[in-house]
Design a protein around this motif. Sequence first.
Motif, PDB file in Angstrom:
ATOM      1  N   PRO A 109       0.791  -1.237   0.000  1.00  0.00           N
ATOM      2  CA  PRO A 109       0.000   0.000   0.000  1.00  0.00           C
ATOM      3  C   PRO A 109       0.819   1.282   0.000  1.00  0.00           C
ATOM      4  CG  PRO A 109      -0.991  -1.605   1.461  1.00  0.00           C
ATOM      5  CD  PRO A 109       0.331  -2.186   1.025  1.00  0.00           C
ATOM      6  N   TYR A 110       1.946   1.303   0.709  1.00  0.00           N
ATOM      7  CA  TYR A 110       2.718   2.534   0.769  1.00  0.00           C
ATOM      8  C   TYR A 110       3.494   2.808  -0.515  1.00  0.00           C
ATOM      9  CZ  TYR A 110       6.695  -0.522   1.939  1.00  0.00           C
ATOM     10  OH  TYR A 110       7.653  -1.501   1.922  1.00  0.00           O
ATOM     11  N   TRP A 111       3.434   1.882  -1.507  1.00  0.00           N
ATOM     12  CA  TRP A 111       4.056   2.133  -2.809  1.00  0.00           C
ATOM     13  C   TRP A 111       3.201   3.020  -3.699  1.00  0.00           C
ATOM     14  CZ3 TRP A 111       5.698  -3.440  -4.769  1.00  0.00           C
ATOM     15  CH2 TRP A 111       6.705  -3.935  -3.930  1.00  0.00           C
ATOM     16  N   LEU A 112       1.908   3.111  -3.409  1.00  0.00           N
ATOM     17  CA  LEU A 112       0.973   3.689  -4.381  1.00  0.00           C
ATOM     18  C   LEU A 112       1.362   5.097  -4.811  1.00  0.00           C
ATOM     19  CD1 LEU A 112      -2.425   2.354  -2.988  1.00  0.00           C
ATOM     20  CD2 LEU A 112      -1.073   1.487  -4.907  1.00  0.00           C
ATOM     21  N   ASP A 113       1.869   5.886  -3.883  1.00  0.00           N
ATOM     22  CA  ASP A 113       2.273   7.241  -4.251  1.00  0.00           C
ATOM     23  C   ASP A 113       3.469   7.243  -5.190  1.00  0.00           C
ATOM     24  OD1 ASP A 113       1.821  10.138  -3.754  1.00  0.00           O
ATOM     25  OD2 ASP A 113       3.905  10.042  -3.093  1.00  0.00           O
ATOM     26  N   TRP A 114       4.263   6.178  -5.176  1.00  0.00           N
ATOM     27  CA  TRP A 114       5.453   6.081  -6.035  1.00  0.00           C
ATOM     28  C   TRP A 114       5.112   5.549  -7.420  1.00  0.00           C
ATOM     29  CZ3 TRP A 114       8.210   2.802  -1.758  1.00  0.00           C
ATOM     30  CH2 TRP A 114       8.474   3.614  -0.640  1.00  0.00           C
ATOM     31  N   LEU A 115       3.875   5.091  -7.595  1.00  0.00           N
ATOM     32  CA  LEU A 115       3.475   4.500  -8.868  1.00  0.00           C
ATOM     33  C   LEU A 115       2.719   5.497  -9.741  1.00  0.00           C
ATOM     34  CD1 LEU A 115       2.435   1.002  -7.491  1.00  0.00           C
ATOM     35  CD2 LEU A 115       4.391   1.497  -8.979  1.00  0.00           C
ATOM     36  N   ASN A 179       7.670  13.658  -7.747  1.00  0.00           N
ATOM     37  CA  ASN A 179       8.373  13.693  -6.468  1.00  0.00           C
ATOM     38  C   ASN A 179       7.913  14.839  -5.582  1.00  0.00           C
ATOM     39  OD1 ASN A 179      10.467  11.893  -5.483  1.00  0.00           O
ATOM     40  ND2 ASN A 179      11.336  12.106  -7.524  1.00  0.00           N
ATOM     41  N   ARG A 180       7.542  15.958  -6.198  1.00  0.00           N
ATOM     42  CA  ARG A 180       7.108  17.113  -5.422  1.00  0.00           C
ATOM     43  C   ARG A 180       5.757  16.874  -4.747  1.00  0.00           C
ATOM     44  NH1 ARG A 180       9.301  20.162  -9.841  1.00  0.00           N
ATOM     45  NH2 ARG A 180       7.246  20.522 -10.739  1.00  0.00           N
ATOM     46  N   ASN A 181       5.030  15.854  -5.233  1.00  0.00           N
ATOM     47  CA  ASN A 181       3.708  15.572  -4.681  1.00  0.00           C
ATOM     48  C   ASN A 181       3.704  14.339  -3.784  1.00  0.00           C
ATOM     49  OD1 ASN A 181       2.561  17.715  -6.197  1.00  0.00           O
ATOM     50  ND2 ASN A 181       2.547  16.420  -8.013  1.00  0.00           N
ATOM     51  N   ALA A 182       4.863  13.972  -3.275  1.00  0.00           N
ATOM     52  CA  ALA A 182       4.966  12.744  -2.482  1.00  0.00           C
ATOM     53  C   ALA A 182       4.244  12.875  -1.140  1.00  0.00           C
ATOM     54  CB  ALA A 182       6.435  12.415  -2.234  1.00  0.00           C
ATOM     55  N   VAL A 183       3.760  11.750  -0.645  1.00  0.00           N
ATOM     56  CA  VAL A 183       3.145  11.704   0.671  1.00  0.00           C
ATOM     57  C   VAL A 183       4.194  11.979   1.746  1.00  0.00           C
ATOM     58  CG1 VAL A 183       2.063  10.117   2.337  1.00  0.00           C
ATOM     59  CG2 VAL A 183       1.298  10.157  -0.051  1.00  0.00           C
ATOM     60  N   ASP A 184       3.795  12.652   2.809  1.00  0.00           N
ATOM     61  CA  ASP A 184       4.673  12.924   3.943  1.00  0.00           C
ATOM     62  C   ASP A 184       5.348  11.612   4.374  1.00  0.00           C
ATOM     63  OD1 ASP A 184       5.444  13.157   6.801  1.00  0.00           O
ATOM     64  OD2 ASP A 184       4.517  15.134   6.643  1.00  0.00           O
TER      65      ASP A 184
END
Length: 293
Positions: A109-115, A179-184
Amino acid sequence: MAAEFDVNEMVNYSPLMKSFTFNAYLVAGFTPISCGSRLDYYINRPKGMKGYIINLTLKGRGRVKAGDHFLHCEENEMLLFPPGVAHHYGREEHSDCWDHLWIYFLPRPYWLDWLRWDTSDGGIWRMTLQNALAVESMKSLFSEVIHHHSVSDAFSEAMAMNALERIILSCFQSQPVSNRNAVDPRINSLCQFINDHIAEDLKVEQLAKQIFLSPSRVAHLFKSEMNQTIFAWREKQRVIRARSLLQTTHLSVSHIAQAVGYEDPLYFSRIFRHHCGVSPREYKKTFEKMNSF
């Protein structure tokens, strides 16, 4: 250390030598296509797949339907197909070949922001590796995933997922806009902790201690970053874990319910049906009918 890449040895992990079924967290292989060969046909999955597919072109050129048009993937280019995006691809007719590495996976689940990459075409993310070092590193990581996936031991899946995570991170690091929109990062860390303790009845106070924030602050930050509460998010992750267990094990529904944190199998079944539209038993029967590659 990443595995050494040997294209000749990779043929052992191609549809020329074996068949594939997509009924696990991760499936990986190498598809060498030459004009007129056994593999020279178009893959057509109009509804896409339940998971992601990431693809690296090694040689030649592929032709991929992207929405209402076609795109071409060149040597050293990567494609990422999200769940549900149609698959219609094969060797480009004017190219002698299309050799590509691929990985199908259900993401942590924590990969989703990287995809999410900077460039998307018809719902398909795409990027090009910029130099020879990046190409060799990526090929070696794909090779590592494929080798670990082919071994049946207690740690093979974990090792394959670890190498895949490095692929995903490497690709995401090459996306300056995304990258600028990555989750905290504190929330990413918290998501990892929740998934590592998915069956436990964790309280907000316990979670807050993990990232050194107050309970009220962590609840607010999580909802701001993830657009849902901590416990709504955890419920979805429990269902994702349950789906995987239904797909890959012979455990009973009651055992799976306990494995993902539900003591009452009937309550678990209601939760599962709410998210998936079918009961756990119906889901397992449906999934068993998936076609082989």
